[in-house]
Design an enzyme around this catalytic site. Structure first.
Site, PDB file in Angstrom:
ATOM      1  N   GLU A 356       0.821  -1.214   0.000  1.00  0.00           N
ATOM      2  CA  GLU A 356       0.000   0.000   0.000  1.00  0.00           C
ATOM      3  C   GLU A 356       0.850   1.256   0.000  1.00  0.00           C
ATOM      4  OE1 GLU A 356      -2.374   2.425  -0.618  1.00  0.00           O
ATOM      5  OE2 GLU A 356      -3.642   0.770   0.026  1.00  0.00           O
ATOM      6  N   ASP A 360       1.494   4.159  -2.895  1.00  0.00           N
ATOM      7  CA  ASP A 360       1.233   5.583  -2.655  1.00  0.00           C
ATOM      8  C   ASP A 360       2.455   6.438  -2.976  1.00  0.00           C
ATOM      9  OD1 ASP A 360      -1.247   4.830  -1.769  1.00  0.00           O
ATOM     10  OD2 ASP A 360      -0.911   5.325   0.332  1.00  0.00           O
ATOM     11  N   ASP A 449     -12.839   0.584  -2.776  1.00  0.00           N
ATOM     12  CA  ASP A 449     -12.737  -0.466  -3.788  1.00  0.00           C
ATOM     13  C   ASP A 449     -13.890  -1.460  -3.714  1.00  0.00           C
ATOM     14  OD1 ASP A 449     -10.380   0.792  -4.259  1.00  0.00           O
ATOM     15  OD2 ASP A 449      -9.084  -0.834  -3.577  1.00  0.00           O
ATOM     16  N   SER A 598      -6.493   3.148  -4.316  1.00  0.00           N
ATOM     17  CA  SER A 598      -5.189   3.468  -3.734  1.00  0.00           C
ATOM     18  C   SER A 598      -4.196   3.901  -4.800  1.00  0.00           C
ATOM     19  CB  SER A 598      -4.619   2.256  -2.995  1.00  0.00           C
ATOM     20  OG  SER A 598      -5.228   2.100  -1.748  1.00  0.00           O
TER      21      SER A 598
END
Length: 682
Positions: A356, A360, A449, A598
């Site tokens: 994650e 990012d 999502d 994301s």
């Protein structure tokens, strides 16, 4: 005798032995409840006691004890997280059954609900109310209104505190109340908006007249309050909510991990592709060219933040590998903790996958071309199970605002809007986001999502649950017409970013976009990818109507008077895994692209950071300008007109102009940059 003294002496007596003789566990459990009565009142005792008696299988006699007079205490925004299903007419021998105070009020099944041990450690965050709320709202409205005396006259944290934060005297009153009820390690955020404290269930009961229950949920031991939180009348105008009283519904990252070839029922919407275009994965640097940001200077005058959790060491190492491979300058990074708890470590059951934060950071840098500084703001652990909770996530948001270094802050996280509202975290976070707007900061938040079913959870806690499957077809188990959205994307004080499926000519020329909806897939898998049940979810962009947030005036003005609640998203960018980003994780390039909203939010953050650098970091929250200037001006954005975010014909559908699946679609950053001077002149 004071209640706290009674509790102190009681605990020595009922600790499990009497004059050195061990007591039967039944009597130890009953003694805990009897003492709760002394301190907590008959009504709450009866509720807990009858449950314990039934759980233990014993017959007991109710002993009326004097109740503490709390009838004049004031309620906070923190409601009961556990709702009793027992009818009012039920007698004392009726079995107590509970539901969660979240979407659809799901009933708890196959689990015992028992009182949490009074000694159970709890970390709480007390959120306080702004002063001069009407003045603050008027200031925020004028801040983005060209021609106003307050237009783009941003405040410093010190100025905001002086005008709108609780006073030192108000904070001192709350701190005194916490300490008087046994809390320790009490600290106050620099803006006086949050008070952090460590204690136990006993301290929570006495300070807020609530009770905490323990149970299993989504395969994990958790707890939650079954009564609302109250404060004394003198604190009613100060305290807004008490966070940290439940850890069953916690924040999730917005990352798409499933394999497209494993989809049970793919979405049937025709993709927006042509013979000359294709659906391919991309390098993070490709998005700057795809969305016309590469013609703008790199964002080297702008500091960007990311809300995270866990250890950032691997993330920063992977970012350095990425920049070396992409021939970009090494990024100046920092990790800033809020100090309100303990860091989340690698055994965190919530989510310690570094993918994650790698996604990012690398997409932000790849799209922005480089930034002045990239600051990670990790949320701390909020409970003894090492989970991030609403209490610690709010603290991380607040730290980024107090720090006031990051012009734009990425949030690829979200929670069930209903649970967030009932806990009081929605209002607490909105208060933080208001200060961000006042200071000229922007929070960009992934819309989720789980399509239109953010509040629907599988047995293991995955969002987007729609039913079960035998491997060939799906049996629907929910009301497909009942929709929900994620928070904090639904806040009117952030930019909500939805997802699309991107088609390109080659890898760097935009050719079309469709609503991101990959269809249904098995949701609950073990560490090695094995199925743990037959629950099915959808993977699709979040979007829809908030159940709680009022529509901001600029949204109603653009979309019509029928829009009374905040609708989202505002914009949308690539989120499909098949067209997503190849990134570096644990030193290696991923074998397949990574998607989800994301990905979409960092694309917006990286592109908008270029605009901020070009405009001397003066733009602030751009959504009012979007809704005023984008309608009818499709040259500035890519209008997405096909696809939906539901299942079996349900959900929201794209249409020309703004819609509740992709907002205005994806931006052409260079054209937006050229148009901004004319927006200011209006």
């Amino acid at each position: 005798m004071e209640p706290t003294r009674i509790m102190s002496r009681r605990y020595k007596f009922f600790s499990g032995s009497l004059a050195g003789v061990p007591l039967h566990p039944i009597f130890v459990g009953i003694s805990e409840l009897l003492v709760q009565t002394i301190h907590f009142g008959n009504r709450k005792f009866l509720r807990a006691f009858e449950l314990a008696a039934l759980s233990l299988g014993v017959a007991v006699t109710m002993i009326p004890l004097p109740a503490r007079a709390t009838t004049n205490w004031v309620s906070t925004r923190t409601q009961a997280f556990l709702l009793s299903n027992a009818p009012a007419s039920a007698g004392p021998d009726a079995a107590r059954r509970y539901s969660l105070n979240s979407l659809s009020i799901p009933a708890l099944t196959d689990t015992n609900v028992t009182p949490l041990e009074l000694s159970q450690p709890l970390h709480i965050t007390v959120a306080l109310k702004h002063r001069n709320v009407d003045q603050l709202d008027r200031f925020l409205r004028d801040l983005n209104q060209p021609g106003s005396a307050s237009y783009h006259r941003y405040l410093t944290p010190a100025e905001f505190r002086a005008r709108f934060s609780p006073t030192d005297a108000q904070v001192a009153a709350v701190v005194a109340h916490l300490k008087a009820n046994g809390f320790r390690n009490v600290s106050v955020s620099e803006n006086n908006m949050l008070i952090f404290a460590d204690g136990n269930a006993n301290n929570v009961q006495s300070a807020f007249q609530t009770s905490i229950k323990r149970f299993n949920y989504n395969g994990k031991p958790v707890y939650g309050n079954d009564l609302s939180a109250f404060v004394p009348p003198s604190l009613g105008s100060i305290v807004d909510s008490v966070l940290g009283l439940q850890n069953a519904v916690v924040p999730h990252s917005m990352l798409q991990r499933f394999a497209p070839e494993a989809v049970i029922e793919p979405n049937s919407i025709e993709k927006n592709t042509t013979d000359a275009s294709q659906l391919v994965g991309h390098q993070p640097t490709d998005f700057a060219k795809i969305y016309d940001a590469s013609s703008l200077p790199a964002a080297t005058n702008t500091t960007v933040g990311i809300i995270t959790w866990g250890d950032m060491t691997k993330t920063i190492a992977d970012l350095n590998t990425f920049t070396q491979n992409a021939h970009l300058p090494e990024v100046n990074t920092a990790v800033v903790e809020d100090g309100s708890g303990t860091p989340v470590h690698d055994t965190d059951p919530t989510d310690t996958d570094p993918t994650e934060w790698a996604l990012d950071s690398q997409v932000i840098i790849g799209t922005s071309g480089g930034v002045k500084e990239l600051i990670f703001y990790p949320a701390m652990s909020g409970d003894s199970y090492n989970r991030v909770t609403a209490a610690t996530l709010t603290a991380a948001f607040n730290k980024a605002v107090i720090d006031n270094k990051a012009t734009i802050i990425n949030v690829s996280l979200g929670t069930d809007e209903d649970a967030t509202y009932s806990e009081g975290a929605l209002a607490a976070d909105d208060a933080v986001f208001k200060q961000a707007v006042a200071q000229g900061q922007i929070f960009s938040v992934a819309s989720g999502d789980a399509g239109a079913y953010v509040g629907s959870h599988t047995p293991q806690g995955a969002q987007g649950y729609i039913g079960t499957s035998d491997g060939t077809s799906v049996t629907t188990m929910i009301d497909l017409s009942k929709y929900s959205v994620a928070y904090p994307a639904s806040s009117p004080y952030v930019v909500a970013v939805g997802g699309t499926m991107l088609s390109t000519t080659g890898t760097m020329r935009w050719a079309g976009e469709t609503v991101w909806n990959d269809g249904a897939d098995y949701a609950d898998r073990g560490r090695n990818g094995e199925l743990v049940d037959n629950a099915v979810r959808i993977w699709a962009t979040g979007g829809g109507v908030s159940a709680y947030e009022a529509a901001p005036s600029w949204q109603t003005a653009a979309l019509g008077s029928s829009v009374t609640k905040r609708v989202l998203p505002d914009v949308a960018f690539d989120a499909a895994r098949s067209t997503g980003a190849y990134i570096i994780v644990n030193g290696q390039k991923t074998k397949s692209p990574i998607g989800g909203t994301s990905l979409a939010s960092p694309i917006f953050v990286g592109g908008w950071a270029r605009l901020e650098s070009a405009k001397n970091n003066s733009l602030s929250l751009p959504t009012p300008a979007f809704y005023e200037n984008l309608p009818g001006n499709t040259a500035l954005y890519h209008d997405v007109t096909s696809g939906n975010n539901g299942y079996d014909g349900y959900g929201f559908t794209a249409k020309p102009g703004w819609d509740m699946v992709t907002g205005f679609g994806s931006l052409d950053f260079a054209k937006i940059s050229a148009a901004i001077p004319s927006w200011r002149a209006q």
